[in-house]
Scaffold this active site. Structure first.
Site, PDB file in Angstrom:
ATOM      1  N   LYS A 127       0.836  -1.201   0.000  1.00 41.95           N
ATOM      2  CA  LYS A 127       0.000   0.000   0.000  1.00 41.95           C
ATOM      3  C   LYS A 127       0.879   1.262   0.000  1.00 41.95           C
ATOM      4  O   LYS A 127       0.721   2.140  -0.857  1.00 41.95           O
ATOM      5  CB  LYS A 127      -0.908  -0.029   1.247  1.00 41.95           C
ATOM      6  CG  LYS A 127      -1.896   1.082   1.311  1.00 41.95           C
ATOM      7  CD  LYS A 127      -2.783   0.913   2.541  1.00 41.95           C
ATOM      8  CE  LYS A 127      -3.063   2.254   3.137  1.00 41.95           C
ATOM      9  NZ  LYS A 127      -3.418   2.229   4.535  1.00 41.95           N
ATOM     10  N   ASP A 145      -6.760   0.402   0.358  1.00 39.13           N
ATOM     11  CA  ASP A 145      -6.965   0.707   1.778  1.00 39.13           C
ATOM     12  C   ASP A 145      -8.341   0.181   2.194  1.00 39.13           C
ATOM     13  O   ASP A 145      -9.005  -0.522   1.431  1.00 39.13           O
ATOM     14  CB  ASP A 145      -6.821   2.215   2.026  1.00 39.13           C
ATOM     15  CG  ASP A 145      -8.059   2.983   1.579  1.00 39.13           C
ATOM     16  OD1 ASP A 145      -8.849   2.439   0.774  1.00 39.13           O
ATOM     17  OD2 ASP A 145      -8.249   4.121   2.035  1.00 39.13           O
TER      18      ASP A 145
END
Ligand code: SF4
Length: 217
Positions: A127, A145
């Protein structure tokens, strides 16, 4: 129920993107930064913390500490005091300092520009790496996310809670030039309409394209 083909998902997604483009015309990253390294620090701080809170912290932090060397040298207790309100401050301090040291020792204090090398930095997962690649190195990636996990499942684009699996499945059906903005669309939509609890399906502009719309009304 018959499984939707990748081709059908792409068609539906194209319409969703057109609507998001009208709904959220100016979306971009909410974290403030002036260098790839600052974005790394801000992204590490943003775990389990709001972007707003991170920006409050980094406004003061980045005035005093700018480069990897500053973070390698700052005493842990001092950095912990700065970032306390971001939560998990001890782990975040450890990761930021260790990443800064590694950058100094192995990368001439510059951030590497590949997923493979970014993943070797302490505190950096896919991420964070995708945030940095997409916003500093013009290398698109899909940041997965909590909003992206929730909404891409509700939209029936994926059937998984695994961020890496979701990232790769979305890459199959999204045009590459939309990878970065797609995350921002879903973050905005997740904050304003498709909230974790009580999504506002009645006022959702993409409800006619969403297989979950009836589940919440
Ligand atoms: S229709 Fe409901 S579940 Fe689907 S995207 Fe909109 S708010 Fe989310």
């Amino acid at each position: 129920m018959r499984k939707e083909s990748a081709k059908a998902k792409k068609v539906r997604l194209k319409k969703i993107l057109e609507i998001f483009n009208l709904e959220y015309p100016k979306v971009t990253i909410q974290l403030n930064f002036e260098s790839p390294f600052q974005l790394l620090v801000a992204t590490i701080l943003s775990a389990q913390c709001t972007d707003k809170r991170v920006n409050i912290i980094t406004e003061k932090l980045f005035k005093k500490y700018k480069e990897p060397l500053d973070y390698a040298e700052i005493p842990s207790e001092e950095l912990e005091k700065f970032i306390f309100s971001a939560g998990f401050y001890k782990a975040k301090t450890k990761n930021i300092k260790a990443a800064a040291k590694k950058l100094i020792d192995e990368y001439n204090s510059e951030l590497p520009d590949t997923m493979e090398e970014l993943l070797k930095l302490p505190g950096v997962g896919r991420k964070t790496a995708n945030v940095i690649l997409g916003h500093c190195f013009d290398t698109p990636g899909i940041v997965v996310d909590t909003h992206v996990i929730r909404i891409s499942n509700r939209l029936g684009l994926v059937e998984s809670k695994n961020p890496e699996k979701i990232e790769f499945e979305l890459m199959e059906i999204l045009p590459k030039e939309k990878w970065v903005i797609f995350t921002h669309y879903l973050i905005n939509h997740g904050r304003k309409v498709c909230k974790s609890r009580n999504p506002d399906c009645l006022n959702c502009k993409i409800s006619y394209l969403c297989p979950s719309a009836n589940k919440f009304n």
